[in-house]
Design a protein around this motif. Structure first.
Motif, PDB file in Angstrom:
ATOM      1  N   ARG A   1       0.868  -1.422   0.056  1.00 45.62           N
ATOM      2  CA  ARG A   1      -0.172   0.140  -0.092  1.00 45.62           C
ATOM      3  C   ARG A   1       0.973   1.301  -0.139  1.00 45.62           C
ATOM      4  O   ARG A   1       2.188   1.253   0.257  1.00 45.62           O
ATOM      5  CB  ARG A   1      -0.896   0.270   1.152  1.00 45.62           C
ATOM      6  N   TYR A   2       0.158   2.430   0.038  1.00 49.00           N
ATOM      7  CA  TYR A   2       0.813   3.789  -0.478  1.00 49.00           C
ATOM      8  C   TYR A   2       1.422   3.989   1.029  1.00 49.00           C
ATOM      9  O   TYR A   2       1.037   3.819   2.126  1.00 49.00           O
ATOM     10  CB  TYR A   2      -0.466   4.916  -0.558  1.00 49.00           C
ATOM     11  N   ALA A   3       2.850   4.260   0.749  1.00 54.09           N
ATOM     12  CA  ALA A   3       3.541   4.619   1.881  1.00 54.09           C
ATOM     13  C   ALA A   3       3.988   3.627   3.027  1.00 54.09           C
ATOM     14  O   ALA A   3       4.022   4.021   4.296  1.00 54.09           O
ATOM     15  CB  ALA A   3       3.179   6.169   2.700  1.00 54.09           C
ATOM     16  N   ALA A   4       3.672   2.424   2.877  1.00 54.30           N
ATOM     17  CA  ALA A   4       3.646   1.418   3.795  1.00 54.30           C
ATOM     18  C   ALA A   4       5.142   1.277   4.491  1.00 54.30           C
ATOM     19  O   ALA A   4       4.923   1.135   5.474  1.00 54.30           O
ATOM     20  CB  ALA A   4       3.726   0.229   3.042  1.00 54.30           C
ATOM     21  N   PHE A   5       6.086   1.487   3.885  1.00 58.83           N
ATOM     22  CA  PHE A   5       7.537   1.550   4.330  1.00 58.83           C
ATOM     23  C   PHE A   5       8.067   3.165   4.422  1.00 58.83           C
ATOM     24  O   PHE A   5       9.385   2.957   4.569  1.00 58.83           O
ATOM     25  CB  PHE A   5       8.382   0.576   3.919  1.00 58.83           C
ATOM     26  N   LYS A   6       7.399   3.896   3.988  1.00 58.62           N
ATOM     27  CA  LYS A   6       7.807   5.504   4.154  1.00 58.62           C
ATOM     28  C   LYS A   6       8.623   5.917   5.381  1.00 58.62           C
ATOM     29  O   LYS A   6       8.044   5.585   6.332  1.00 58.62           O
ATOM     30  CB  LYS A   6       6.604   6.291   3.816  1.00 58.62           C
ATOM     31  N   GLY A   7       9.681   6.610   5.275  1.00 56.55           N
ATOM     32  CA  GLY A   7      10.620   7.013   6.251  1.00 56.55           C
ATOM     33  C   GLY A   7      11.131   5.650   6.950  1.00 56.55           C
ATOM     34  O   GLY A   7      11.791   6.016   8.115  1.00 56.55           O
ATOM     35  N   CYS A   8      11.320   4.526   6.705  1.00 54.18           N
ATOM     36  CA  CYS A   8      12.158   3.590   7.290  1.00 54.18           C
ATOM     37  C   CYS A   8      13.602   3.671   7.067  1.00 54.18           C
ATOM     38  O   CYS A   8      14.161   2.965   6.065  1.00 54.18           O
ATOM     39  CB  CYS A   8      11.487   2.163   7.014  1.00 54.18           C
TER      40      CYS A   8
ATOM     41  N   LEU B   1       2.169 -11.077  -4.988  1.00 53.30           N
ATOM     42  CA  LEU B   1       2.464  -9.586  -5.008  1.00 53.30           C
ATOM     43  C   LEU B   1       2.348  -9.260  -6.430  1.00 53.30           C
ATOM     44  O   LEU B   1       2.981  -9.842  -7.272  1.00 53.30           O
ATOM     45  CB  LEU B   1       3.772  -9.150  -4.429  1.00 53.30           C
ATOM     46  N   THR B   2       1.574  -8.296  -6.912  1.00 49.07           N
ATOM     47  CA  THR B   2       1.353  -7.597  -8.129  1.00 49.07           C
ATOM     48  C   THR B   2       1.470  -6.160  -8.184  1.00 49.07           C
ATOM     49  O   THR B   2       1.794  -5.704  -9.360  1.00 49.07           O
ATOM     50  CB  THR B   2      -0.040  -8.048  -9.023  1.00 49.07           C
ATOM     51  N   GLN B   3       1.154  -5.376  -7.264  1.00 45.29           N
ATOM     52  CA  GLN B   3       1.386  -4.072  -7.220  1.00 45.29           C
ATOM     53  C   GLN B   3       2.084  -3.455  -5.968  1.00 45.29           C
ATOM     54  O   GLN B   3       2.297  -4.089  -4.791  1.00 45.29           O
ATOM     55  CB  GLN B   3      -0.351  -3.325  -7.032  1.00 45.29           C
ATOM     56  N   ILE B   4       2.823  -2.507  -6.278  1.00 42.23           N
ATOM     57  CA  ILE B   4       3.376  -1.596  -5.147  1.00 42.23           C
ATOM     58  C   ILE B   4       3.116  -0.066  -5.451  1.00 42.23           C
ATOM     59  O   ILE B   4       3.396   0.246  -6.512  1.00 42.23           O
ATOM     60  CB  ILE B   4       5.065  -1.634  -5.426  1.00 42.23           C
ATOM     61  N   GLN B   5       2.432   0.294  -4.511  1.00 40.54           N
ATOM     62  CA  GLN B   5       1.845   1.748  -4.733  1.00 40.54           C
ATOM     63  C   GLN B   5       2.742   2.732  -4.121  1.00 40.54           C
ATOM     64  O   GLN B   5       3.900   2.443  -3.891  1.00 40.54           O
ATOM     65  CB  GLN B   5       0.580   1.709  -3.939  1.00 40.54           C
ATOM     66  N   HIS B   6       2.230   3.875  -5.133  1.00 41.04           N
ATOM     67  CA  HIS B   6       2.946   5.199  -4.865  1.00 41.04           C
ATOM     68  C   HIS B   6       3.866   5.413  -3.426  1.00 41.04           C
ATOM     69  O   HIS B   6       3.014   5.200  -2.129  1.00 41.04           O
ATOM     70  CB  HIS B   6       2.154   6.394  -4.957  1.00 41.04           C
ATOM     71  N   SER B   7       4.942   5.912  -3.365  1.00 43.09           N
ATOM     72  CA  SER B   7       5.557   6.044  -2.125  1.00 43.09           C
ATOM     73  C   SER B   7       5.828   4.989  -1.071  1.00 43.09           C
ATOM     74  O   SER B   7       6.108   5.328   0.203  1.00 43.09           O
ATOM     75  CB  SER B   7       5.150   7.361  -1.365  1.00 43.09           C
TER      76      SER B   7
ATOM     77  N   SER C   1       4.539   2.704  -9.275  1.00 45.79           N
ATOM     78  CA  SER C   1       4.449   4.151  -9.305  1.00 45.79           C
ATOM     79  C   SER C   1       5.285   4.778  -8.266  1.00 45.79           C
ATOM     80  O   SER C   1       4.938   4.767  -7.060  1.00 45.79           O
ATOM     81  CB  SER C   1       2.965   4.381  -9.110  1.00 45.79           C
ATOM     82  N   ASN C   2       6.045   5.548  -8.788  1.00 45.48           N
ATOM     83  CA  ASN C   2       7.251   6.584  -8.015  1.00 45.48           C
ATOM     84  C   ASN C   2       7.095   5.830  -6.366  1.00 45.48           C
ATOM     85  O   ASN C   2       7.000   6.403  -5.526  1.00 45.48           O
ATOM     86  CB  ASN C   2       6.391   7.998  -7.682  1.00 45.48           C
ATOM     87  N   MET C   3       7.620   4.709  -6.286  1.00 44.78           N
ATOM     88  CA  MET C   3       7.818   4.159  -5.063  1.00 44.78           C
ATOM     89  C   MET C   3       8.992   4.211  -4.417  1.00 44.78           C
ATOM     90  O   MET C   3       9.102   3.913  -3.174  1.00 44.78           O
ATOM     91  CB  MET C   3       7.444   2.272  -5.305  1.00 44.78           C
ATOM     92  N   PHE C   4      10.098   4.816  -5.000  1.00 42.53           N
ATOM     93  CA  PHE C   4      11.310   5.076  -4.428  1.00 42.53           C
ATOM     94  C   PHE C   4      11.559   6.637  -4.356  1.00 42.53           C
ATOM     95  O   PHE C   4      12.908   6.933  -4.223  1.00 42.53           O
ATOM     96  CB  PHE C   4      12.292   4.170  -5.135  1.00 42.53           C
ATOM     97  N   GLU C   5      10.924   7.239  -3.892  1.00 42.18           N
ATOM     98  CA  GLU C   5      11.081   8.680  -4.062  1.00 42.18           C
ATOM     99  C   GLU C   5      12.115   9.098  -2.796  1.00 42.18           C
ATOM    100  O   GLU C   5      11.924   8.545  -1.871  1.00 42.18           O
ATOM    101  CB  GLU C   5       9.957   9.387  -3.473  1.00 42.18           C
ATOM    102  N   ASP C   6      13.037   9.863  -3.195  1.00 40.94           N
ATOM    103  CA  ASP C   6      14.145  10.318  -1.989  1.00 40.94           C
ATOM    104  C   ASP C   6      14.853   9.080  -1.447  1.00 40.94           C
ATOM    105  O   ASP C   6      15.410   9.100  -0.255  1.00 40.94           O
ATOM    106  CB  ASP C   6      13.529  11.138  -1.040  1.00 40.94           C
ATOM    107  N   CYS C   7      15.108   7.954  -2.264  1.00 36.83           N
ATOM    108  CA  CYS C   7      15.704   6.636  -1.848  1.00 36.83           C
ATOM    109  C   CYS C   7      17.252   6.947  -2.421  1.00 36.83           C
ATOM    110  O   CYS C   7      17.760   6.458  -3.302  1.00 36.83           O
ATOM    111  CB  CYS C   7      15.519   5.513  -2.136  1.00 36.83           C
TER     112      CYS C   7
END
Length: 82
Positions: free
Chosen positions: A22-29, A43-49, A70-76
């Protein structure tokens, strides 16, 4: 799991039943260093952020099962392989 500095690796060895991350599931880890999914999962989808701002993330392995991303690795900023 946002801002969870204790998580270092995420992987699946055929046990993953989820269809998407889901959206931002691991954001900021910020301590997350690697992500790996093997072929025997649903697993078929990795959502934004999903992994946004995971600044220590260096390695990601995603199987061909994943068809929507979709844009899943912003600022990595440490990401070296995908």
């Amino acid at each position: 799991m946002s801002n969870d500095s204790e998580k270092r690796n995420v992987w699946s060895r055929g046990l993953l039943c989820a269809v998407d991350i889901r959206y931002a599931a691991f954001k900021g880890c910020t301590s997350l260093t690697s992500v790996s999914f093997e072929t025997e999962n649903s697993l078929t989808q990795i959502q934004h952020s999903a992994f946004a701002n995971c600044t220590s993330l260096t390695s990601v392995q995603i199987t061909s099962n994943v068809t929507t991303m979709s844009n899943m690795f912003e600022d990595c900023c440490s990401l070296q392989s995908l």
